[in-house]
Design an enzyme around this catalytic site. Sequence first.
Site, mmCIF file in Angstrom:
data_model
loop_
_atom_site.group_PDB
_atom_site.id
_atom_site.type_symbol
_atom_site.label_atom_id
_atom_site.label_comp_id
_atom_site.label_asym_id
_atom_site.label_seq_id
_atom_site.Cartn_x
_atom_site.Cartn_y
_atom_site.Cartn_z
ATOM 1 N N ASP A 1 3.533 4.057 -6.454
ATOM 2 C CA ASP A 1 2.372 3.238 -6.125
ATOM 3 C C ASP A 1 2.865 1.866 -5.718
ATOM 4 O OD1 ASP A 1 0.502 5.244 -6.759
ATOM 5 O OD2 ASP A 1 0.448 4.650 -8.858
ATOM 6 N N ASP B 1 -3.865 7.775 -3.003
ATOM 7 C CA ASP B 1 -4.941 7.404 -3.933
ATOM 8 C C ASP B 1 -6.169 6.903 -3.175
ATOM 9 O OD1 ASP B 1 -3.155 7.968 -6.023
ATOM 10 O OD2 ASP B 1 -2.503 5.890 -6.159
#
Length: 180
Positions: A131, A149
């Site tokens: 991430d 995401d």
Amino acid sequence: MGCGPPGGQRGVRLTPPRAGLLALALTFVADQATKLGLYFGTDLVLTQPWRYGPYADLVVVWNRGVSYGMFQQDGAFGRWLLVALSLVAALGLGLWMMRAGSRLLAVALGLIVGGALGNAVDRAVYGAVFDFVHLHAGGWSWYVFNVADAAIVAGVIGLILDSLIPATAGRARDNAAPRP
């Protein structure tokens, strides 16, 4: 003379399954390209955070859990269990996508499947999901996320929107004959 494409050929009709597959492929490629580009093509790991104004940073976070970092898994069993769950979910949603009656539904499912597969690849290869986007303002901070995401969230919003459209209106719109 007609007003269609040259040579009298009709364009490829973007049926719901094709639209879903396109969304899936674009999501997966964009997700993996951004992750690989940032991780291997830059010095972000060494020079983080990269600030983009007072509201956004690029950082490196390895998420060993699921959404919002819940259910963190440190061992191999948890890692492969999450990979397996991602693949099973992707398969089920992919089958639904291929039978979708509207392009909105198919694209929404394609975004979710593409995101799930992108994160599953990370988890299988690295043991965690990479991430890198951190949004914040003042004292407020959002979780760190990636393209997969964001696509999953957009897909869920698409599912909600599709559920609000009357079934007959959505099917009539997507099954209408193409104009000459």
